[in-house]
Design a protein around this motif. Sequence first.
Motif, PDB file in Angstrom:
ATOM      1  N   LEU A  91       0.836  -0.812  -0.535  1.00 32.67           N
ATOM      2  CA  LEU A  91      -0.167  -0.070  -0.418  1.00 32.67           C
ATOM      3  C   LEU A  91       0.619   0.957   0.012  1.00 32.67           C
ATOM      4  CD1 LEU A  91      -2.771   1.360   0.014  1.00 32.67           C
ATOM      5  CD2 LEU A  91      -2.349   0.681   2.902  1.00 32.67           C
ATOM      6  N   VAL A  92       1.849   1.382   0.875  1.00 34.30           N
ATOM      7  CA  VAL A  92       2.773   2.344   1.107  1.00 34.30           C
ATOM      8  C   VAL A  92       3.453   2.267  -0.465  1.00 34.30           C
ATOM      9  CG1 VAL A  92       5.271   3.010   1.679  1.00 34.30           C
ATOM     10  CG2 VAL A  92       3.027   2.055   3.117  1.00 34.30           C
ATOM     11  N   CYS A  93       3.969   1.723  -1.347  1.00 36.16           N
ATOM     12  CA  CYS A  93       4.264   1.586  -2.792  1.00 36.16           C
ATOM     13  C   CYS A  93       3.417   2.091  -3.534  1.00 36.16           C
ATOM     14  CB  CYS A  93       4.530   0.359  -3.180  1.00 36.16           C
ATOM     15  SG  CYS A  93       6.167  -0.088  -4.498  1.00 36.16           S
ATOM     16  N   ALA A  94       2.404   2.142  -3.017  1.00 30.70           N
ATOM     17  CA  ALA A  94       1.463   2.095  -4.615  1.00 30.70           C
ATOM     18  C   ALA A  94       0.709   3.568  -4.132  1.00 30.70           C
ATOM     19  CB  ALA A  94       0.506   1.501  -4.506  1.00 30.70           C
ATOM     20  N   THR A  95       1.252   4.216  -3.255  1.00 28.61           N
ATOM     21  CA  THR A  95       0.513   5.567  -2.363  1.00 28.61           C
ATOM     22  C   THR A  95       2.074   6.633  -2.963  1.00 28.61           C
ATOM     23  OG1 THR A  95       1.376   5.647  -0.539  1.00 28.61           O
ATOM     24  CG2 THR A  95      -1.314   4.599  -1.458  1.00 28.61           C
ATOM     25  N   ALA A  96       3.468   5.816  -3.693  1.00 29.96           N
ATOM     26  CA  ALA A  96       4.282   6.414  -3.159  1.00 29.96           C
ATOM     27  C   ALA A  96       4.280   8.440  -3.912  1.00 29.96           C
ATOM     28  CB  ALA A  96       5.651   5.735  -3.575  1.00 29.96           C
ATOM     29  N   GLY A  97       4.633   8.472  -3.405  1.00 32.68           N
ATOM     30  CA  GLY A  97       4.648  10.248  -4.250  1.00 32.68           C
ATOM     31  C   GLY A  97       5.966  10.953  -5.087  1.00 32.68           C
ATOM     32  N   ASN A  98       6.870   9.987  -4.264  1.00 30.53           N
ATOM     33  CA  ASN A  98       8.425  10.433  -4.943  1.00 30.53           C
ATOM     34  C   ASN A  98       9.075   9.227  -4.852  1.00 30.53           C
ATOM     35  OD1 ASN A  98       9.718   9.984  -2.069  1.00 30.53           O
ATOM     36  ND2 ASN A  98       8.157  11.921  -1.513  1.00 30.53           N
ATOM     37  N   PHE A  99      10.473   9.333  -5.716  1.00 30.52           N
ATOM     38  CA  PHE A  99      11.356   8.209  -5.512  1.00 30.52           C
ATOM     39  C   PHE A  99      11.821   7.155  -4.463  1.00 30.52           C
ATOM     40  CE2 PHE A  99      15.892   6.708  -6.027  1.00 30.52           C
ATOM     41  CZ  PHE A  99      14.956   5.295  -6.341  1.00 30.52           C
ATOM     42  N   HIS A 100      12.044   8.231  -3.393  1.00 33.96           N
ATOM     43  CA  HIS A 100      12.703   8.247  -2.267  1.00 33.96           C
ATOM     44  C   HIS A 100      11.889   7.378  -1.448  1.00 33.96           C
ATOM     45  CE1 HIS A 100      15.869  10.179  -2.810  1.00 33.96           C
ATOM     46  NE2 HIS A 100      15.552  11.912  -3.190  1.00 33.96           N
ATOM     47  N   MET A 101      10.259   7.769  -1.519  1.00 30.18           N
ATOM     48  CA  MET A 101       9.627   7.359  -0.631  1.00 30.18           C
ATOM     49  C   MET A 101       9.059   5.519  -1.423  1.00 30.18           C
ATOM     50  SD  MET A 101       7.252   6.756   1.562  1.00 30.18           S
ATOM     51  CE  MET A 101       7.280   7.929   2.538  1.00 30.18           C
ATOM     52  N   LEU A 102       9.346   5.184  -2.386  1.00 34.38           N
ATOM     53  CA  LEU A 102       9.359   4.387  -3.463  1.00 34.38           C
ATOM     54  C   LEU A 102      10.332   3.304  -2.699  1.00 34.38           C
ATOM     55  CD1 LEU A 102       8.330   2.544  -5.752  1.00 34.38           C
ATOM     56  CD2 LEU A 102       9.197   3.613  -7.498  1.00 34.38           C
ATOM     57  N   LEU A 103      11.127   3.821  -2.344  1.00 30.22           N
ATOM     58  CA  LEU A 103      12.739   2.694  -1.992  1.00 30.22           C
ATOM     59  C   LEU A 103      12.606   2.364  -0.715  1.00 30.22           C
ATOM     60  CD1 LEU A 103      15.177   2.244  -3.566  1.00 30.22           C
ATOM     61  CD2 LEU A 103      16.343   4.504  -2.543  1.00 30.22           C
ATOM     62  N   LEU A 104      11.816   3.047  -0.043  1.00 31.81           N
ATOM     63  CA  LEU A 104      12.042   2.867   0.969  1.00 31.81           C
ATOM     64  C   LEU A 104      10.673   1.430   1.495  1.00 31.81           C
ATOM     65  CD1 LEU A 104      12.308   6.087   3.721  1.00 31.81           C
ATOM     66  CD2 LEU A 104      13.434   4.016   3.664  1.00 31.81           C
ATOM     67  N   ALA A 105       9.323   2.122   0.529  1.00 32.37           N
ATOM     68  CA  ALA A 105       8.703   1.012   0.294  1.00 32.37           C
ATOM     69  C   ALA A 105       8.748  -0.280  -0.884  1.00 32.37           C
ATOM     70  CB  ALA A 105       7.766   1.594  -0.495  1.00 32.37           C
ATOM     71  N   ARG A 106      10.094  -0.529  -0.849  1.00 33.10           N
ATOM     72  CA  ARG A 106      10.180  -1.553  -1.898  1.00 33.10           C
ATOM     73  C   ARG A 106      11.601  -2.261  -0.772  1.00 33.10           C
ATOM     74  NH1 ARG A 106       7.894  -3.767  -3.983  1.00 33.10           N
ATOM     75  NH2 ARG A 106       9.124  -4.686  -4.646  1.00 33.10           N
TER      76      ARG A 106
END
Length: 410
Positions: A91-106
């Motif tokens: 859910l965090v990955c799907a709602t990531a608003g920037n690349f850093h949040m996506l990286l943390l979610a992964r």
Amino acid sequence: MADLSPARERGLLYLLALTQFTIIMDFMVMMPLGPQIMQAFAISPAAFATAVSAYSWCSGLSGLFAATYIDRFDRRRLLLVIYGLFALSNLVCATAGNFHMLLLARAFAGLSGGVLASIIMTIVSDIIPVTRRGAATGVIMTAFSLAAIAGVPAGIVLGAHLGWSSPFYLLVVLSLLIWLAAAWLVPSLRLHLQVAPPPLRQVLPELWRLLTDARHVRAFGLTFIMMVSHMMVIPFISPVLVANHGIAPQQIAWIYMAGGAATFFTSRRIGRLADRYGKHQLFRIMALFSMLPILFVTHLPTIPFLAIVAFFPVFMVALSGRMIPLQALLTTVPEPQRRGAFLSVNSAIQSLGNGCGAWLGGLLLSAGSGGQIIGYGSNGWYAVLLVGVALWWVGRVHALPALRTPVAAS
């Protein structure tokens, strides 16, 4: 050993296979989404590769850390807690608003996914006797087939039509449904707790003993060798087909669907053969057989697309067919009270091997002046060389004497 009716045992195995499917899809779905993610966050291919790698490395660290606590809890409770965190990470990955949040979610998804793989195989070991564990492992391994049949194509189609985040929303929904089914179907598994786990101050020394036990080291070595060989070839199939053979990216889905369908119908049969003829023997046969498809795919001539689709089932069955007896063999190596910790460490070794294999495979490749990928043939030869080492090494990996079947002992 848990006493379950045949119907409930079957249902539980299918549920665990679906759980494994979501873990594998979560890892696999990133690769076909590369173009959309790079465009959405305006990042380079190297940055995207970092997001993919974050999952594997965190999965490995998580699996290693899990060895210190996985045998301290009821298997059911641990599965439900970690799987809930896995759903949250998507859910965090799907709602990531920037690349850093996506990286943390992964990274978060890797931390939970690495533990789940160990928990699943530990539950299988707790509920299925060793004489039928190969067939049970085959059921769990159908998750790889389902991911290839449904996961990769779904990622491509949803990403193209609804945006890069849509496959992760799908994973959230699937995970919640599976979580509810697990809460109802998975029994409490506490037999391993009859042997009191060591106090926390003894955990690290115990982990060190687990890592340095000669029988365990040989098993971990076999896992690492096979994963490096596997990942020197697998991640680069799609880029090579697109760059060197002119296959459109959307056509790649058909290739994976064909291979996944073949493994779906053969995984359980291969598992039964492992139980019947011995896990060592079947591993040697399938590993030897896999050498030819590996060399063919890494030295692929110019052939029609339909011929590639027809070949890919042979390739996928050969590679998955060697992993089924291997996984079943590894469940017989540790003592029951250390099985969860052992499989957690083995899962970490798998992730480490995945990362090393992909990294080494990438070092051997270069780009030609026309955009072609050069050097893939070398990857094939090194992968086959490692398979040859594994054929010799597997003879050094032995089941716990109390768990040896008549076939294995002979």
